[in-house]
Design a protein around this motif. Sequence first.
Motif, PDB file in Angstrom:
ATOM      1  N   GLY A  22      -5.746  -4.831   3.979  1.00 36.89           N
ATOM      2  CA  GLY A  22      -5.472  -6.165   3.439  1.00 36.89           C
ATOM      3  C   GLY A  22      -5.528  -6.190   1.925  1.00 36.89           C
ATOM      4  O   GLY A  22      -4.703  -6.830   1.268  1.00 36.89           O
ATOM      5  N   TYR A  23      -6.502  -5.479   1.345  1.00 38.41           N
ATOM      6  CA  TYR A  23      -6.580  -5.390  -0.109  1.00 38.41           C
ATOM      7  C   TYR A  23      -5.343  -4.718  -0.682  1.00 38.41           C
ATOM      8  O   TYR A  23      -4.816  -5.133  -1.712  1.00 38.41           O
ATOM      9  N   THR A  29       0.833  -8.111  -4.732  1.00 31.78           N
ATOM     10  CA  THR A  29       1.189  -9.408  -5.286  1.00 31.78           C
ATOM     11  C   THR A  29       0.463  -9.713  -6.584  1.00 31.78           C
ATOM     12  O   THR A  29       0.884 -10.595  -7.316  1.00 31.78           O
ATOM     13  N   SER A  30      -0.603  -8.999  -6.864  1.00 33.62           N
ATOM     14  CA  SER A  30      -1.384  -9.234  -8.069  1.00 33.62           C
ATOM     15  C   SER A  30      -1.232  -8.048  -9.021  1.00 33.62           C
ATOM     16  O   SER A  30      -1.355  -6.891  -8.612  1.00 33.62           O
ATOM     17  N   LEU A  31      -0.988  -8.319 -10.275  1.00 38.35           N
ATOM     18  CA  LEU A  31      -0.822  -7.253 -11.251  1.00 38.35           C
ATOM     19  C   LEU A  31      -2.153  -6.667 -11.700  1.00 38.35           C
ATOM     20  O   LEU A  31      -2.189  -5.587 -12.281  1.00 38.35           O
ATOM     21  N   PHE A  32      -3.246  -7.359 -11.469  1.00 37.89           N
ATOM     22  CA  PHE A  32      -4.524  -6.931 -12.004  1.00 37.89           C
ATOM     23  C   PHE A  32      -5.341  -6.081 -11.047  1.00 37.89           C
ATOM     24  O   PHE A  32      -6.372  -5.562 -11.433  1.00 37.89           O
ATOM     25  N   LEU A  33      -4.913  -5.969  -9.812  1.00 36.32           N
ATOM     26  CA  LEU A  33      -5.656  -5.184  -8.832  1.00 36.32           C
ATOM     27  C   LEU A  33      -5.056  -3.786  -8.696  1.00 36.32           C
ATOM     28  O   LEU A  33      -3.868  -3.643  -8.430  1.00 36.32           O
ATOM     29  N   PRO A  34      -5.863  -2.753  -8.880  1.00 34.42           N
ATOM     30  CA  PRO A  34      -5.346  -1.390  -8.710  1.00 34.42           C
ATOM     31  C   PRO A  34      -5.074  -1.087  -7.242  1.00 34.42           C
ATOM     32  O   PRO A  34      -5.605  -1.731  -6.338  1.00 34.42           O
ATOM     33  N   SER A  35      -4.265  -0.077  -7.009  1.00 33.75           N
ATOM     34  CA  SER A  35      -3.832   0.215  -5.638  1.00 33.75           C
ATOM     35  C   SER A  35      -4.756   1.166  -4.888  1.00 33.75           C
ATOM     36  O   SER A  35      -4.483   1.498  -3.745  1.00 33.75           O
ATOM     37  N   LEU A  75       3.896   1.733  -0.226  1.00 32.82           N
ATOM     38  CA  LEU A  75       3.855   0.368  -0.754  1.00 32.82           C
ATOM     39  C   LEU A  75       4.064   0.314  -2.259  1.00 32.82           C
ATOM     40  O   LEU A  75       4.594  -0.659  -2.776  1.00 32.82           O
ATOM     41  N   ASN A  76       3.664   1.361  -2.970  1.00 34.74           N
ATOM     42  CA  ASN A  76       3.740   1.353  -4.424  1.00 34.74           C
ATOM     43  C   ASN A  76       4.974   2.051  -4.972  1.00 34.74           C
ATOM     44  O   ASN A  76       5.079   2.252  -6.173  1.00 34.74           O
TER      45      ASN A  76
END
Length: 162
Positions: A22-23, A29-35, A75-76
Amino acid sequence: MQRNSTNSQSLRFSLFCISVIGYEIFSLTSLFLPSLIGIFFAYLIILSDEIERTLGVKDKRWYLTVAFLFFAEQLNGFEFCSVLLAWLLFYYLFDDWLKTNIKWRKLLITIYVFSGYILTLVMSNIALYILNQPRLELSYEYLLYAAIESLIALVIFRGRVL
């Protein structure tokens, strides 16, 4: 009725896997969260070192980490199996040399995380070059994500790298 700790552990492990997936989806969708590619890349190296040191067998943690890395690379926008090729290249060519020459283990964990991002990008670009497709660029986002993940990895893997 007797309480079974095995059920509790498997439930906790299942909830952890669902929350990580889920993370990962939310991080798109969020630019600030690393993958989390760098953290799981480092975790795969640490697991492989533990398995090699204890002469154990690969358990579900190792296979689930590989599966997550495949999921995260797709996903990335990386090419399929670029994380696996990056891990094979790093683990069999550079890991032993780094462990013998770098004695500061916090730097070693940081190198693992940065290598996860940079080598995955390099392997993906090699595959894109072979396919004659436009290649991915090394942007500040990869470096920012790797820096954030290396700080997280220093906390999570404290004392696990020998």
